[in-house]
Enzyme design. Structure first.
Site, PDB file in Angstrom:
ATOM      1  CG  ASP A  26       2.224  -4.622  -2.806  1.00 20.03           C
ATOM      2  OD1 ASP A  26       3.175  -5.348  -3.151  1.00 20.03           O
ATOM      3  OD2 ASP A  26       2.230  -3.384  -2.929  1.00 20.03           O
ATOM      4  CG  ASP A  28       7.985  -1.404  -2.216  1.00 22.50           C
ATOM      5  OD1 ASP A  28       8.352  -0.482  -1.483  1.00 22.50           O
ATOM      6  OD2 ASP A  28       8.764  -2.196  -2.766  1.00 22.50           O
TER       7      ASP A  28
END
Length: 201
Positions: A26, A28
């Site tokens: 991922d 963020d």
């Protein structure tokens, strides 16, 4: 880690993945400390329209890690177009903030070097808009690190559905039995586990 996050963790351990083929990230909150910047952008947006800023519990449950379409529907259930415009403007504010300062998570470059030294395949898999993903990866100096980037718009369904991680596995041509995910949000963790992957939180 919260009780909810712990309940969706895969039981497969990292050593069970040998020989390791790939790592999926991922972006963020996982590669960079972007959450404070998102919060500042949200505060500014709410102030502009005269709405009270949601508390941390609401943000954690209804906003963190979710796709913008879903957040828009939660914040403005009676006016989805207004919600989508709100999110679009908020993302623009976030990009301005991130372009000035985007701290990496501690130990990021030791991890990326370890992955590169072993020749592992790697992909970024995010619910963030494409512009955000490209900006964050660029600011972190990881343009040449990732073999591919999967954003929510590349898939029929965003996280917490497994589609983005399944697409990454397919495009990298790697097995879920020899790949793990690095995540930080509950929707992302659910997506990784639903794809049959062990998740490091």
């Amino acid at each position: 880690m919260t009780a909810g996050e712990n309940s969706v963790q895969s039981k497969k351990c990292i050593p069970d993945l040998a020989p390791l083929e790939a790592v999926l990230f991922d972006i963020d909150g996982t590669l960079c400390d972007s959450d404070p910047l998102h919060y500042i952008a949200f505060c500014q947006m709410f102030a502009e329209i005269g709405m009270e800023v949601p508390d941390d519990e609401f943000v954690s449950k209804n906003i963190a890690g979710k796709h913008n379409d879903d957040i828009a529907a939660i914040l403005f259930p009676d006016d989805i177009p207004k919600g989508l415009k709100f999110m679009e403007d908020g993302e623009a504010k976030f990009r301005r903030l991130a372009s000035e300062n985007l701290p990496s998570i501690k130990g990021l470059y030791k991890l990326t070097k370890w992955i590169e030294d072993r020749g592992l395949k790697r992909a970024a898999v995010t619910n963030a808009p494409k512009q955000n993903a490209e900006l964050m990866i660029s600011k972190l100096g990881l343009q040449d690190f990732f073999h591919l980037v999967i954003v929510a718009s590349d898939c029929e369904r965003a996280k917490p559905y497994p589609d983005p991680y399944l697409k990454a596995l397919q495009l990298l041509n790697v097995s879920k039995d020899h790949t793990f995910v690095c995540e930080d949000s509950l929707p992302g963790i659910k997506a990784g586990v639903a794809a049959g992957l062990p998740v490091v939180d």
